[in-house]
Structures are given as C-alpha cells and as structure tokens.
Design a protein around this motif. Structure first.
Motif, mmCIF file in Angstrom:
data_model
loop_
_atom_site.group_PDB
_atom_site.id
_atom_site.type_symbol
_atom_site.label_atom_id
_atom_site.label_comp_id
_atom_site.label_asym_id
_atom_site.label_seq_id
_atom_site.Cartn_x
_atom_site.Cartn_y
_atom_site.Cartn_z
ATOM 1 N N ASP A 12 0.860 -1.138 -0.002
ATOM 2 C CA ASP A 12 0.053 0.015 -0.004
ATOM 3 C C ASP A 12 0.896 1.422 0.011
ATOM 4 O O ASP A 12 0.558 2.168 -0.784
ATOM 5 C CB ASP A 12 -0.958 0.136 1.262
ATOM 6 C CG ASP A 12 -1.957 1.061 1.093
ATOM 7 O OD1 ASP A 12 -2.580 1.094 0.261
ATOM 8 O OD2 ASP A 12 -1.976 1.848 2.156
ATOM 9 N N GLU A 13 2.010 1.227 0.742
ATOM 10 C CA GLU A 13 2.700 2.473 0.876
ATOM 11 C C GLU A 13 3.762 2.677 -0.174
ATOM 12 O O GLU A 13 3.635 3.931 -0.842
ATOM 13 C CB GLU A 13 3.661 2.335 1.922
ATOM 14 C CG GLU A 13 3.062 2.383 3.511
ATOM 15 C CD GLU A 13 2.539 3.919 3.773
ATOM 16 O OE1 GLU A 13 3.271 4.914 2.943
ATOM 17 O OE2 GLU A 13 1.367 4.039 4.363
ATOM 18 N N LEU A 26 1.679 5.293 -7.236
ATOM 19 C CA LEU A 26 0.760 5.266 -8.390
ATOM 20 C C LEU A 26 0.023 6.499 -8.159
ATOM 21 O O LEU A 26 -0.320 7.346 -9.125
ATOM 22 C CB LEU A 26 -0.004 4.156 -8.518
ATOM 23 C CG LEU A 26 0.903 2.941 -9.170
ATOM 24 C CD1 LEU A 26 -0.006 1.841 -9.187
ATOM 25 C CD2 LEU A 26 1.615 3.172 -10.431
ATOM 26 N N LEU A 27 -0.606 6.642 -7.019
ATOM 27 C CA LEU A 27 -1.658 7.542 -6.799
ATOM 28 C C LEU A 27 -1.291 9.194 -7.118
ATOM 29 O O LEU A 27 -1.899 10.091 -7.422
ATOM 30 C CB LEU A 27 -1.990 7.551 -5.501
ATOM 31 C CG LEU A 27 -3.155 6.542 -5.098
ATOM 32 C CD1 LEU A 27 -3.442 6.379 -3.431
ATOM 33 C CD2 LEU A 27 -4.536 6.594 -5.871
ATOM 34 N N GLN A 28 0.120 9.126 -6.900
ATOM 35 C CA GLN A 28 0.610 10.386 -7.284
ATOM 36 C C GLN A 28 0.793 10.938 -8.809
ATOM 37 O O GLN A 28 1.004 12.147 -9.111
ATOM 38 C CB GLN A 28 2.256 10.621 -6.700
ATOM 39 C CG GLN A 28 2.083 10.783 -5.150
ATOM 40 C CD GLN A 28 3.643 10.673 -4.572
ATOM 41 O OE1 GLN A 28 4.368 11.571 -4.691
ATOM 42 N NE2 GLN A 28 3.975 9.801 -3.890
ATOM 43 N N TYR A 29 0.736 9.995 -9.407
ATOM 44 C CA TYR A 29 1.197 10.167 -10.882
ATOM 45 C C TYR A 29 -0.104 9.771 -11.822
ATOM 46 O O TYR A 29 0.078 10.049 -12.911
ATOM 47 C CB TYR A 29 2.265 9.194 -11.435
ATOM 48 C CG TYR A 29 3.540 9.544 -10.685
ATOM 49 C CD1 TYR A 29 4.202 10.713 -11.190
ATOM 50 C CD2 TYR A 29 3.904 8.826 -9.607
ATOM 51 C CE1 TYR A 29 5.385 10.951 -10.260
ATOM 52 C CE2 TYR A 29 5.143 9.276 -9.061
ATOM 53 C CZ TYR A 29 5.799 10.404 -9.292
ATOM 54 O OH TYR A 29 6.993 10.756 -8.683
ATOM 55 N N ARG A 88 1.716 14.769 -10.557
ATOM 56 C CA ARG A 88 2.963 15.106 -9.951
ATOM 57 C C ARG A 88 3.815 15.392 -11.235
ATOM 58 O O ARG A 88 4.478 16.521 -11.285
ATOM 59 C CB ARG A 88 3.457 14.148 -9.199
ATOM 60 C CG ARG A 88 4.826 14.618 -8.449
ATOM 61 C CD ARG A 88 5.387 13.620 -7.385
ATOM 62 N NE ARG A 88 6.578 13.548 -7.144
ATOM 63 C CZ ARG A 88 6.818 13.638 -5.705
ATOM 64 N NH1 ARG A 88 6.062 13.571 -5.033
ATOM 65 N NH2 ARG A 88 8.405 13.719 -5.620
ATOM 66 N N ARG A 89 3.953 14.264 -12.162
ATOM 67 C CA ARG A 89 4.866 14.630 -13.410
ATOM 68 C C ARG A 89 4.387 13.545 -14.150
ATOM 69 O O ARG A 89 3.541 12.621 -13.889
ATOM 70 C CB ARG A 89 6.476 14.420 -13.100
ATOM 71 C CG ARG A 89 6.852 15.743 -12.474
ATOM 72 C CD ARG A 89 8.353 15.614 -12.679
ATOM 73 N NE ARG A 89 8.967 14.426 -12.304
ATOM 74 C CZ ARG A 89 9.502 14.059 -11.331
ATOM 75 N NH1 ARG A 89 9.144 14.726 -10.079
ATOM 76 N NH2 ARG A 89 10.041 12.847 -11.237
ATOM 77 N N HIS A 94 -7.685 0.943 -4.048
ATOM 78 C CA HIS A 94 -7.772 2.274 -4.633
ATOM 79 C C HIS A 94 -8.219 2.313 -6.138
ATOM 80 O O HIS A 94 -8.074 3.370 -6.592
ATOM 81 C CB HIS A 94 -6.152 2.572 -4.409
ATOM 82 C CG HIS A 94 -5.733 2.787 -3.130
ATOM 83 N ND1 HIS A 94 -5.822 3.875 -2.438
ATOM 84 C CD2 HIS A 94 -4.847 2.067 -2.211
ATOM 85 C CE1 HIS A 94 -5.182 3.574 -0.965
ATOM 86 N NE2 HIS A 94 -4.776 2.381 -1.094
ATOM 87 N N SER A 95 -8.821 1.401 -6.434
ATOM 88 C CA SER A 95 -9.238 1.402 -7.768
ATOM 89 C C SER A 95 -7.959 1.897 -8.807
ATOM 90 O O SER A 95 -8.179 2.709 -9.902
ATOM 91 C CB SER A 95 -10.262 2.230 -7.990
ATOM 92 O OG SER A 95 -11.320 1.871 -7.602
ATOM 93 N N LEU A 96 -7.025 1.042 -8.544
ATOM 94 C CA LEU A 96 -5.604 1.325 -9.529
ATOM 95 C C LEU A 96 -5.469 0.255 -10.422
ATOM 96 O O LEU A 96 -6.017 -0.591 -10.224
ATOM 97 C CB LEU A 96 -4.538 1.854 -8.559
ATOM 98 C CG LEU A 96 -4.279 2.914 -7.829
ATOM 99 C CD1 LEU A 96 -3.344 2.754 -6.800
ATOM 100 C CD2 LEU A 96 -4.043 4.188 -8.653
#
Lengths: 294, 204
Positions: free
Chosen positions: B64-65, B71-74, B81-82, B106-108
């Motif tokens: 998770d971490e 992934l959530l950041q991108y 983020r970038r 997280h639906s990723l």
C-alpha cells in the motif's frame, strides 16, 4: 494478601479463559501469584498471554513455574523465562535452555514493540516456516510467503493499535485430541487499548444500540474498519482472512469482553463469544492445520 | 528516458542494509520516499521499471505504501505530479497477492512484466480498457484510428479509451500517437523494450 490464580494443566486459548475469569474481578494493584506448578503444556497463546497478564498488574506478580522438568525445560527453550524474569517474581528453579533450536518452536517468544522487531521476526521465521509448512503440513510452496505476510500484518496491528508492546510466538505440534493432525499456531498477544478503544479514538463510540467489544471486532476483523482515515488501511486483516480460508485454518481475536473467530469445519468453536471476563488489549491466534493428502 | 530502479537496493539504502523483506508501513513509506527521490532526478517525463526481482517478501502494508501511494501521485486526473510511467518487473506470485489487493482498494491499475516476459495488466480495468490496451500491446505505437480499426471499435470509443489509459499512465501519449509501455511484441523483456524503436523517444 496475595491472590492465587491457578493455571490449568493444559494452557491454550480456550483454557486461558479460566485465568482471565480469575483476574477480571481483581483490582490492578492487588498482588497475585500465577500458579503454574501443575501445568504440563502450554500453547504459544498460553505463553504470550501469561506475559501480557503481568503487564496489566501495577504490583509485580509472582509466578510459580511448572514442576514438570519437561514442561519447564520446554518453556525455557521457547524463551518464555527470558522475558518472564523481568515481569514476574519467579519461584521455582528455571532450567537452563540448553538449546533454543527446537524444530517445533518456529519462533520463540519475541517482543513486538517497534518496526525493527517485525523485520527480525520475519527474517527469523522464513526458513523454519518453509520446512514446516511444506514438509510438515504439506502445503504448497507459496504458502511460506503468505504465512509470513500474515504474521507480519498481525504483528503490525500491535504496533499501530495497541499503544504498548506485545508478544509473538509460533509453534508447531501434533494436535492429537482435537484434530489428529499437525498444526502450526501463531499467537500474538498484547495488553494495550484493544479494538474498541482504538476505533473510538478516531470516530468516537458508534451511535447504535449495540456498540461494544463484539461489534468493534466485527467492524475491524470482518469489515476492515480502522481508526485511520487513510483508505489504504484495514487490508492486512482482510488478507489474513483470505489466507486462512485458503488453508482451512482458524483465526480468532479476543479483545476486551468478546472473541470473534473464523471457524473451519474441523473445529467446534462458535464465531462470536460475548460477555467474557474483561482483559485489556487483543489476543490473536492463527491455526494452520496439516493438509490432508488424499 | 527509461530507467530502472531496484526496489531491494532502495530498501537497503533508504532503510537498513540488513533488511531483505518489504514489511511494515514505516518501511514502505521510507522506500517510497527513496524511489521518489530517484524519480525527482530524472526529469518531468520518464518510463521507470520498478524491479522487484530481489525482494523476498512484500506484505499488504508495504504494498500500500510503495505501490498504491506511488501510483496515486502520478495518475491524478487533476494535477499529476509529473508524467511518469511505470512497468513493474520481477514480481512473484506472493508479491501479486499484496499488490492486487491494494490496487483493488484504490481502483488503480499497473503494467507488470512477468518472468516469462509477457506483460500483464493488474488491478481495476474495464473491458474497453483491457481490449484497447491489448491492441496497443500488439501494435506498439499507433494513432487512435489505427487502434480503432485493429480493435474493431469506433474511432471515438478508441480515442476516449486511449485517453483514459493515458491518464492512468497505462499507455504513453506523444502528440497524436499512443505508445505501449511494453514494446510491440508479446514476450519482449524490458531490456529488449529499451532497445526497440517502440521506446518513447520524447521521454526525457
């Protein structure tokens, strides 16, 4: 006056209820003697829970160790006395642990108080667990990693939720009376704030007719609720439940006055017990049985 | 630019050189920070191979971490983020257990390159996205009209789905052309991919 609490001859998660029952009415500052002289056998749950009992007392309790040499020696090899010596005034001669290498002791009694402890536990158990799970219980090779993941997640619960350190132990033995097969048993016990108070610390008591330890266990163990608002939390126990189901294992969590269990067909336990004598913290047990090879 | 990050090395340099297992949330958070630090040094657009080959154990908390929170950041639709794309390499069956669980939560979704060399989509993916992603995998790089024709769907549907996949960082977008993260042919490894014409030339 010292209150004497008898330890049953065979000490496991079921029989430990007698100890909790005897402790519950006592004020925390009352002097107690845990009398284990007639005890012949203890599961990892019994050993780790005995340590947590001492942590709940304001006055250092006394412990009379088993009279049976075999039993006392086994307890020494599990490292129980190594930690009990700090927590109890011990009466009786503690045998020297000639060797802590015991095939049945996959993980001796180990404190869980910080992240480093979990790394140590995981590093320590992998090779032994592999030999026992594949060779002893006839599980598939991938079970070792999943077993270690489950162990890691349960230990993390202590650090994240209990508010104080706990204890873990993993043993393997033949469970002749109840199952007639080998089992591997993980036990993780702490005397911290427990599941109900952990949830309340973030959300407050639930506005419902029934908000108690039993409901807190249902919310956390079965539905993945957690005090953290982060949506990624609560996956650990859900993952553990999945593995347990795959292995027809048993998973039980006792906290406060309730105990919830995922009960496989081979066990006659009930899924929920309530109105048990109160004991702080959480006591978790996972039992993985030997796979029946047709 | 295609770069490779050995997650096990990040663990040893960011947390402790004695550890070989990715367990606990604090460890996962430290490893993620170490990966982010490396990503910060490689520009605004990059394809990164996250190599799990030398990781023994990955538990749910660490997955998770590291995986989900990275992934959530991108993949943020609003302000990512970038423009960083990831291929997850060298994951074992037990890694997958943990990663699939957190992706669902997280639906990723992510692209994984398995030991047999075949790329695979993991996580939450609808049927349209999977069809178009598989078509892109065969084509390597293509414009939406070509993808529509190969997949047997309307141009509009192909275009919309490609945009969805790009926002989720599952295909690369370069002007009007989309590029598969995994090269043009099944079985191609990430190393081979790096050497092909399919590698996104504009990433820097």
């Amino acid at each position: 006056m010292t209150k004497v609490i008898d330890v049953p001859p065979s000490l496991d998660d079921q029989s430990f209820e007698q100890v909790f029952e005897a402790l519950a009415p006592l004020p925390p500052d009352e002097k107690i003697l845990i009398d284990a002289r007639r005890t012949r056998w203890a599961s990892p749950y019994g050993l780790t829970a005995l340590l947590t009992v001492a942590q709940t007392r304001l006055q250092k309790p006394a412990l009379a160790i088993p009279e049976s040499d075999d039993t006392a020696t086994y307890w020494a090899r599990t490292q129980f006395f190594h930690f009990a010596a700090d927590l109890y005034e011990i009466s009786g001669k503690i045998p020297r642990a000639r060797s802590t290498e015991d095939l049945n002791v996959l993980l001796p009694v180990t404190p869980v108080a910080k992240t480093e402890d979990i790394h140590r536990v995981v590093d320590k158990i992998q090779n032994k667990a592999q030999a026992m799970l594949i060779g002893g219980l006839h599980l598939e090779p991938s079970a070792t990693m999943r077993f270690t993941m489950a162990l890691s997640e349960i230990c993390q619960n202590v650090i994240e939720h209990a508010g104080r350190g706990g204890w873990v132990a993993v043993h393997a033995y033949r469970w002749q009376k109840r199952l007639g097969r080998k089992v591997v048993v993980i036990s993780v016990c702490d005397a911290g704030i427990g599941f109900r108070q952990s949830l309340e610390s973030a959300h407050g008591p639930r506005a419902t007719d029934r908000w108690d330890d039993g409901m807190a266990l249902e919310e956390t163990v079965m539905r993945g609720a957690t005090r953290f608002r982060d949506p990624g939390r609560g996956q650990g126990l859900a993952g553990v439940r999945k593995f347990i189901h795959d292995w027809t294992g048993k998973f039980s969590v006792r906290s406060g006055t309730a105990r919830i269990a995922i009960v496989p067909e081979w066990d006659g336990d009930v899924p929920m017990r309530e109105n048990l004598p109160f004991f702080p913290g959480a006591q978790v047990q996972i039992t993985i049985p030997e796979k029946v090879v047709p | 630019m295609i770069n490779r990050i050995d997650v096990s090395s990040v663990l040893r340099t960011s947390v402790c050189d004695l550890y070989s297992n990715l367990v606990t949330r604090p460890t996962g958070a430290m490893v993620r920070l170490g990966i982010e630090h490396q990503l910060d040094e490689i520009g605004d657009r990059a394809l990164t191979i996250l190599d799990f080959s030398h990781v023994r154990l990955l538990d749910f908390s660490c997955a998770d971490e590291i995986v989900a929170k990275l992934l959530l950041q991108y993949v943020s639709v609003d302000i990512p983020r970038r423009e960083v794309y990831f291929v997850f390499y060298g994951m074992s069956e037990s890694h997958m257990d943990a990663i699939e669980t957190v992706l669902q939560r997280h639906s990723l979704a992510l692209v994984s390159q398995l030991a047999d060399g075949n790329p695979r989509l993991l996580g939450v993916i609808d049927d349209d996205q999977r069809l178009i992603w598989e078509t892109m995998r065969q084509l390597g790089s293509a414009e939406p009209s070509e993808v529509a024709s190969s997949a047997g769907v309307s141009a509009e549907r192909a275009k919309q789905t490609l945009e969805d996949l790009w926002r989720r960082r599952l295909v690369i977008r370069e002007d009007h052309v989309y590029v598969s993260l995994c090269g043009g042919s099944p079985g191609m490894t990430t190393d081979e991919f790096a050497a092909t014409d399919h590698s996104p030339s504009q990433l820097s």
